[in-house]
Every structure is written in structure tokens, then in C-alpha cells.
Design a protein around this motif. Structure first.
Motif: not given
Length: 242
Positions: A163-177, A179-188, A238-242
Motif C-alpha cells: 500500500r502506498r500513499i502517493v502525490w500524483p503529478f504526472a502521467l507518462g504515455f508509452f506504446e505498451t504501458t 506510468i504514474l509519476i508521484a511522490w511516494c510517502e513510503l519511500r520519501g 524505476a517502476a521495476d524498483r518500486n
């Protein structure tokens, strides 16, 4: 350059500047005399452009003024059409419908020749295999606009869910997926989350303490050190490292 084209260029130049620009600088960039520049400023004001300033002080365009789409050139029309068709093909339901409606509205007010150019569809969007998602990315976009926190259930590359509490601020559109870009409170820290791995989300209706524009600026600063990798590779890793 025609006078109509020059006026468009002048508006574009003024839009790029947040502070007053001198008449001399504007005249040089548009390729006219300062006297002609003054006349162009008055013409634009007569058409509704809210241009503040005067000779000797510089000029600045206040927000809100737009030129009609019939002023677009051939390449600009093709660029707009291609971009809107891409969103129609790749966006979520609401975004795709909005792009389709925008395209129809633009076609309705264009001169016949340019409308026919848009309808020709000689620039095509290729097929793509989009990863299935269990959420509606329209909810992510709404949270970004409101600058509110989200509680998400995120599945990492190994299949573990957290479970993550995140601050969403951007969304990347790629050919196959996507990606939500956000500040993650768990990871700081800022993190990237593949939307096809978000198994659920809850809008908390709590505004996050940092403006979205500042988070975006920080993310861009971090990307400067990653220019050796393609953006899609960098964010996927970066998403794989989450």
C-alpha cells in the motif's frame, strides 16, 4: 511573411515571455521596424488581445487570448490532427472522447481546404499492444488536477503488493504501458508506478503540501542526470524498483 502570419508569430513570442519584452526586441524577432511593431500591437489589441505595456516599457500578453484555428498553417493542422488521433487511440475513455470531440470542433470552424486536409488522415497511428489495467486512469488525471493524495495498492515486478500513499503529478504515455509519476510517502522520494500494476486506488481528498509544478520541476531536474538512457527505459526500470 504575410501580415496575418506576422501577427501569429508576435502572439507566440509574447506567450513565451513572462516579463515585458521591449518593442525593439519584438521588432527584431518579427523582422519589422519598431513603428510597424507598434501598429501590430494595436491591431492585436483591437482583436481582443490583452497586451499590457507601452513604448519604452515593453509589452506582455496577459493570459486568455487565442487566435482562431483558421489561422493554422498546413503543417500545424497536420500536427494537431496527428496528436488528437494519437490520444483517441491511446488515451483512457474520457481522454479519447475529449480528443475526438476536439478534433470535430476544430474541423467545424476551419476553412474548407484545411478541413479537408485534416480529414485526409494521411498521417497514421500504428497499432500498439496496451497492457491491461484494473483502474481508470481518468481517476489519476482528476487527482493530479486537484493535487490530492491517492492510496494505491501497487504490485511490483516480483508480484508483491504494497500500500502506498502517493502525490500524483504526472502521467507518462508509452506504446505498451502508462506510468504514474508521484511522490511516494513510503519511500520519501519521487517514484514511477506502472498503471497496469496498480490493483486499486482510493482518492483521499487530502491536498498534498507541495504544488504539482514544483514536483514536476524536481522530477525534471532529476532526469538531467539520466540522459544517457532513453526516458522509456529509465522510467520502466524505476517502476521495476518500486
Amino acid at each position: 511573411m504575410s501580415r496575418a502570419g506576422r501577427l501569429i508569430t508576435l502572439i507566440d513570442i509574447l506567450r513565451r515571455h513572462r516579463f515585458p519584452v521591449s518593442a525593439e526586441a519584438l521588432a527584431e524577432e518579427t523582422g519589422v521596424s519598431v513603428r510597424t511593431l507598434y501598429r501590430d500591437i494595436e491591431t492585436l489589441r483591437g482583436q481582443g488581445a490583452d497586451i499590457a505595456g507601452e513604448a519604452g516599457l515593453g509589452y506582455i500578453l496577459r493570459p486568455g487570448f487565442t487566435l482562431p484555428p483558421l489561422m493554422f498553417g498546413d503543417d500545424e493542422i497536420e500536427a494537431v490532427a496527428l496528436g488528437l488521433r494519437w490520444v483517441t487511440a491511446r488515451g483512457d475513455g474520457e481522454l479519447a472522447r475529449a480528443a475526438e470531440q476536439a478534433l470535430a470542433r476544430i474541423e467545424a470552424v476551419l476553412p474548407t481546404r484545411l478541413a479537408e486536409r485534416m480529414q485526409q488522415q494521411n498521417l497514421l497511428i500504428g497499432p500498439a499492444s496496451q497492457a491491461p489495467e484494473s483502474i481508470d486512469t481518468a481517476d489519476l488525471r482528476a487527482a493530479m488536477r486537484a493535487e490530492v493524495k491517492l492510496d494505491i495498492a501497487y504490485r511490483d515486478a516480483g508480484g508483491s503488493v504494497s500500500r502506498r500513499i502517493v502525490w500524483p503529478f504526472a502521467l507518462g504515455f508509452f506504446e505498451t504501458t502508462r506510468i504514474l509519476i508521484a511522490w511516494c510517502e513510503l519511500r520519501g522520494a519521487i517514484r514511477h508506478f506502472r498503471t497496469d500494476r496498480i490493483d486499486g486506488l482510493l482518492r483521499l481528498d487530502q491536498r498534498y503540501p507541495t504544488r504539482r509544478a514544483l514536483l514536476m520541476a524536481e522530477w525534471r531536474r532529476q532526469q538531467i542526470g539520466k540522459r544517457g538512457e532513453r526516458p522509456a527505459d529509465t522510467q520502466s526500470k524505476a517502476a521495476d524498483r518500486n
